[in-house]
Design a protein around this motif. Structure first.
Motif, short mmCIF file in Angstrom:
data_model
loop_
_atom_site.label_atom_id
_atom_site.label_comp_id
_atom_site.label_asym_id
_atom_site.label_seq_id
_atom_site.Cartn_x
_atom_site.Cartn_y
_atom_site.Cartn_z
N LEU A 26 3.06 -1.40 -4.13
CA LEU A 26 4.06 -0.85 -3.22
C LEU A 26 4.92 -2.00 -2.74
CD1 LEU A 26 5.21 1.37 -1.26
CD2 LEU A 26 3.45 0.62 0.35
N VAL A 27 6.24 -1.80 -2.74
CA VAL A 27 7.18 -2.77 -2.17
C VAL A 27 7.89 -2.09 -1.02
CG1 VAL A 27 9.18 -4.24 -2.57
CG2 VAL A 27 7.51 -3.88 -4.42
N VAL A 62 3.62 -5.52 -1.39
CA VAL A 62 4.50 -6.61 -0.98
C VAL A 62 5.25 -6.08 0.24
CG1 VAL A 62 6.37 -8.17 -1.64
CG2 VAL A 62 4.71 -7.40 -3.37
N HIS A 63 4.81 -6.52 1.40
CA HIS A 63 5.31 -5.96 2.66
C HIS A 63 6.46 -6.82 3.18
CE1 HIS A 63 5.54 -3.73 6.25
NE2 HIS A 63 4.82 -4.54 7.01
N CYS A 64 7.68 -6.28 3.07
CA CYS A 64 8.89 -7.05 3.35
C CYS A 64 9.57 -6.67 4.66
CB CYS A 64 9.89 -6.87 2.21
SG CYS A 64 9.26 -7.30 0.58
N THR A 65 8.88 -5.93 5.51
CA THR A 65 9.50 -5.53 6.77
C THR A 65 8.48 -5.69 7.89
OG1 THR A 65 10.74 -3.76 7.87
CG2 THR A 65 8.91 -3.08 6.46
N GLY A 92 16.57 -8.50 0.57
CA GLY A 92 16.66 -9.66 -0.30
C GLY A 92 15.41 -9.92 -1.11
N VAL A 93 14.24 -9.92 -0.48
CA VAL A 93 12.98 -10.14 -1.20
C VAL A 93 12.59 -8.90 -1.99
CG1 VAL A 93 10.52 -10.65 -0.96
CG2 VAL A 93 12.19 -11.84 0.48
N GLY A 94 12.76 -7.73 -1.39
CA GLY A 94 12.33 -6.49 -2.02
C GLY A 94 12.98 -6.21 -3.36
#
Length: 278
Positions: A107-108, A173-176, A114-116
Motif C-alpha cells: 500500500l502506498v 509506504v506511508h507518505c502522509t 512527491g515520494v508516493g
C-alpha cells in the motif's frame, strides 16, 4: 568537495537539511577525479554547506552522479530525496529490483505526492501488487503509473485503507500523517510492516514497543540514508524510461517564496521545481 554552478534547475525539498539539485559543474576541489568542469550532474546537498537556493552550490562527490543527456535537469532534480526515500522504503519491506523478489502486496499512501508517485512506479518495477491512496482528482494519474487499485482517501473505503480485492498488505509506504496504527493493523498481513517516512515521536515510541515485544506486525520509521549507488540506480531508470519524474509546477528563483508556500500547502502533485536564470 567540489563547486557546482547551477544555471538550470534545482528542487525544493520539504526539509532544511538537504536539497536536491541538477546543474553543471563549475569547478572541482583537490583530489576530485570523477568530475570536471562542464559535467552535467544530479546531486544531493547538505545545507550545512550552503544549500541549493543560490547561483552556486557546494556538493560532495559521494552524493553526486553524472546526468545523461536523456534525463533533463528538472527530471534529475526530482530524484535524490523523494525517489531515494521511496526506494529505501520498498527495500525495507523486502522489495527487490533484480527479478529475484517474491510477490508482495503493498500500500502506498498519499500516492500523488512527491515520494508516493515514485513509490508506485518503483513498486511496479519490483513486480509488486500496488494499492494506492490519493485524492479523487489524481486517481487516474496514479492508475496510469501502474497502481493496481486506487482508493480516494476521502471516502469511507479509503479511510479504512482496505484493498478493494481484499488483499492484506505485506508492506505500507506511508507518505502522509494522521493515520493511527489501529487503522493499519487490521489490513496488514501476518508479518506486515508500515514504513513511516515522516515519523513523529508517537511513531518512534510505537516502533520501539514493537521491537521489544517482538511483534510480528511492525511500524518502522524510515530515515533516508543518502548514498551514491541508489542515486545512480535511479538516474539509470530515468535514462531508460523506466521511471518518471512528475512535475507539479515551476518557479523562477525570484519567486522562491511562492514555491515554498505551495510546498507547505501539501497538495502538490509531484515535484516543485525552482528554475535558475541563465
Amino acid at each position: 568537495m567540489f563547486r557546482l554552478g547551477f544555471n538550470l534547475f534545482l528542487l525544493i525539498a520539504p526539509t532544511f537539511a538537504v536539497t536536491d539539485v541538477a546543474g553543471v559543474v563549475a569547478d572541482v576541489g583537490p583530489g576530485i577525479n570523477g568530475f570536471q568542469a562542464g559535467d552535467q550532474v544530479v546531486a544531493m546537498l547538505n545545507s550545512f554547506n550552503g544549500g541549493g537556493l543560490a547561483e552556486y552550490a557546494v556538493a560532495s562527490e559521494n552524493l553526486t552522479v553524472k546526468r545523461p543527456p536523456e534525463v533533463s535537469a528538472a527530471e534529475g532534480a526530482g530524484l535524490p530525496i523523494a525517489a531515494g526515500t521511496a526506494l529505501q522504503a520498498l527495500r525495507t519491506i523486502g522489495a527487490k529490483f533484480d527479478g529475484t523478489g517474491k510477490p508482495m502486496n503493498v500500500l502506498v499512501t498519499a500516492a500523488s505526492g512527491g515520494v508516493g508517485l515514485y513509490a508506485v512506479q518503483l513498486a511496479k518495477r519490483a513486480g509488486l501488487h500496488v494499492t494506492a491512496t490519493c485524492g479523487a482528482r489524481n486517481v487516474e494519474l496514479v492508475k496510469s503509473l501502474g497502481a493496481d487499485e486506487v482508493l480516494d482517501y476521502r471516502t469511507p473505503e479509503g479511510a479504512t485503507l482496505q484493498s478493494p480485492s481484499g488483499k492484506k498488505y505485506d508492506g505500507v509506504v506511508h507518505c502522509t500523517v494522521g493515520t493511527s496504527w489501529s487503522t493499519f493493523e487490521p489490513v496488514l498481513a501476518a508479518t506486515g510492516k508500515v514504513i513511516d517516512i515522516t515519523p513523529n515521536l508517537t511513531a518512534i515510541l510505537k516502533s520501539a514497543l514493537h521491537s521489544v515485544t517482538f511483534a510480528r506486525k511492525r511500524l518502522v520509521p524510515l530515515l533516508l540514508s543518502p548514498n551514491k549507488a541508489d542515486l545512480e540506480f535511479l538516474v539509470g531508470l530515468l535514462k531508460d524510461g523506466k521511471l518518471e519524474t512528475l512535475i507539479d509546477s515551476r518557479f523562477p528563483l525570484s519567486e522562491v517564496s511562492k514555491a515554498w508556500e505551495k510546498s507547505i500547502e501539501g497538495h502538490a502533485t509531484g515535484k516543485i521545481i525552482v528554475e535558475m536564470g541563465d
